[in-house]
Write an enzyme that holds these catalytic residues in place. Sequence first.
Site, PDB file in Angstrom:
ATOM      1  N   GLU A  52      -9.533 -11.063  -7.238  1.00 36.84           N
ATOM      2  CA  GLU A  52      -8.547  -9.984  -7.037  1.00 36.84           C
ATOM      3  C   GLU A  52      -7.348 -10.124  -7.981  1.00 36.84           C
ATOM      4  OE1 GLU A  52      -7.674  -9.752  -2.849  1.00 36.84           O
ATOM      5  OE2 GLU A  52      -9.707  -9.074  -2.372  1.00 36.84           O
ATOM      6  N   LYS A 103       0.818  -1.214   0.000  1.00 36.59           N
ATOM      7  CA  LYS A 103       0.000   0.000   0.000  1.00 36.59           C
ATOM      8  C   LYS A 103       0.856   1.270   0.000  1.00 36.59           C
ATOM      9  CE  LYS A 103      -3.838  -2.348   2.292  1.00 36.59           C
ATOM     10  NZ  LYS A 103      -4.918  -2.225   3.314  1.00 36.59           N
ATOM     11  N   TYR A 142     -12.441  -2.337  -3.511  1.00 35.70           N
ATOM     12  CA  TYR A 142     -12.943  -2.450  -2.136  1.00 35.70           C
ATOM     13  C   TYR A 142     -14.473  -2.334  -2.065  1.00 35.70           C
ATOM     14  CZ  TYR A 142      -8.299  -2.456   0.033  1.00 35.70           C
ATOM     15  OH  TYR A 142      -7.035  -2.803   0.456  1.00 35.70           O
ATOM     16  N   ASN A 185      -2.082   0.095   6.698  1.00 33.71           N
ATOM     17  CA  ASN A 185      -1.557  -1.143   7.288  1.00 33.71           C
ATOM     18  C   ASN A 185      -0.620  -1.911   6.344  1.00 33.71           C
ATOM     19  OD1 ASN A 185      -3.535  -2.078   5.591  1.00 33.71           O
ATOM     20  ND2 ASN A 185      -4.587  -3.339   7.110  1.00 33.71           N
ATOM     21  N   HIS A 230      -2.085  -5.534   1.604  1.00 35.91           N
ATOM     22  CA  HIS A 230      -3.366  -6.234   1.478  1.00 35.91           C
ATOM     23  C   HIS A 230      -3.075  -7.640   0.995  1.00 35.91           C
ATOM     24  CE1 HIS A 230      -7.463  -7.292   0.293  1.00 35.91           C
ATOM     25  NE2 HIS A 230      -6.909  -7.796  -0.806  1.00 35.91           N
TER      26      HIS A 230
HETATM   27  P1  CMP Z   1      -7.233  -4.772   3.813  1.00 33.15           P
HETATM   28  O1  CMP Z   1      -6.711  -6.086   4.218  1.00 33.15           O
HETATM   29  O2  CMP Z   1      -6.729  -4.164   2.561  1.00 33.15           O
HETATM   30  O3  CMP Z   1      -8.837  -4.874   3.712  1.00 33.15           O
HETATM   31  C1  CMP Z   1      -9.685  -3.755   3.890  1.00 33.15           C
HETATM   32  C2  CMP Z   1      -8.952  -2.570   4.414  1.00 33.15           C
HETATM   33  O4  CMP Z   1      -9.766  -1.604   5.038  1.00 33.15           O
HETATM   34  C3  CMP Z   1      -7.976  -2.987   5.499  1.00 33.15           C
HETATM   35  O5  CMP Z   1      -6.935  -3.737   4.980  1.00 33.15           O
HETATM   36  C4  CMP Z   1      -7.624  -1.643   6.090  1.00 33.15           C
HETATM   37  O6  CMP Z   1      -6.710  -0.919   5.273  1.00 33.15           O
HETATM   38  C5  CMP Z   1      -8.993  -0.969   6.033  1.00 33.15           C
HETATM   39  N1  CMP Z   1      -9.713  -1.102   7.304  1.00 33.15           N
HETATM   40  C6  CMP Z   1     -10.222  -2.211   7.857  1.00 33.15           C
HETATM   41  N2  CMP Z   1     -10.841  -1.937   9.020  1.00 33.15           N
HETATM   42  C7  CMP Z   1     -10.722  -0.613   9.185  1.00 33.15           C
HETATM   43  C8  CMP Z   1     -11.152   0.280  10.192  1.00 33.15           C
HETATM   44  N3  CMP Z   1     -11.833  -0.127  11.262  1.00 33.15           N
HETATM   45  N4  CMP Z   1     -10.849   1.578  10.047  1.00 33.15           N
HETATM   46  C9  CMP Z   1     -10.159   2.004   8.960  1.00 33.15           C
HETATM   47  N5  CMP Z   1      -9.734   1.199   7.972  1.00 33.15           N
HETATM   48  C10 CMP Z   1      -9.998  -0.093   8.094  1.00 33.15           C
END
Ligand code: CMP
Length: 139
Positions: A128, A11, A51, A114, A117
């Site tokens: 995906e 990311k 998403y 984070n 993904h």
């Molecule tokens: P990812 O594994 O890419 O899947 C969905 C994404 O949404 C996740 O990682 C985070 O980047 C984001 N995400 C999931 N939960 C939250 C949350 N509670 N608040 C903000 N972002 C979130």
Amino acid sequence: MATERTLSIIKPDAVKKNVIGQIFAMYEAAGLRIAATRKTFLTKAQAQAFYAVHAERPFYNSLVEFMTSGPVVVSVLEGADAIKKNREVMGATNPAQAAEGTIRKKFADSIEANAVHGSDAPETAAVEVAFFFPASEIY
Ligand code: CMP
């Protein structure tokens, strides 16, 4: 154990930290092969579509904004039990809960930013992977 393919996205936060190579090394150390990879800059429409499953979540608009804040690296990872293995290497979605030695523990800033993904199941992995790569670009 079946050979599987899974989609990885490094990311914008991790790309900005210049840790693409370190993350690739963690995939490889876990026995995952990089079967396809590309650096790209998601459009808003692409991030919204990727998403779409989270469209009703309160964090959706912010997530789309974050994912379009800089370039990302999309890759197909291949190996035995690749989907589960990748999720183990990534660590928990929330870096505060991620285990030591995982990508998110090492590089993630927050539950949103984070670092990576990874697909969560065979059905989502197929969708995906196809979202970013035609079969002719996966080796
Ligand atoms: P990812 O594994 O890419 O899947 C969905 C994404 O949404 C996740 O990682 C985070 O980047 C984001 N995400 C999931 N939960 C939250 C949350 N509670 N608040 C903000 N972002 C979130």
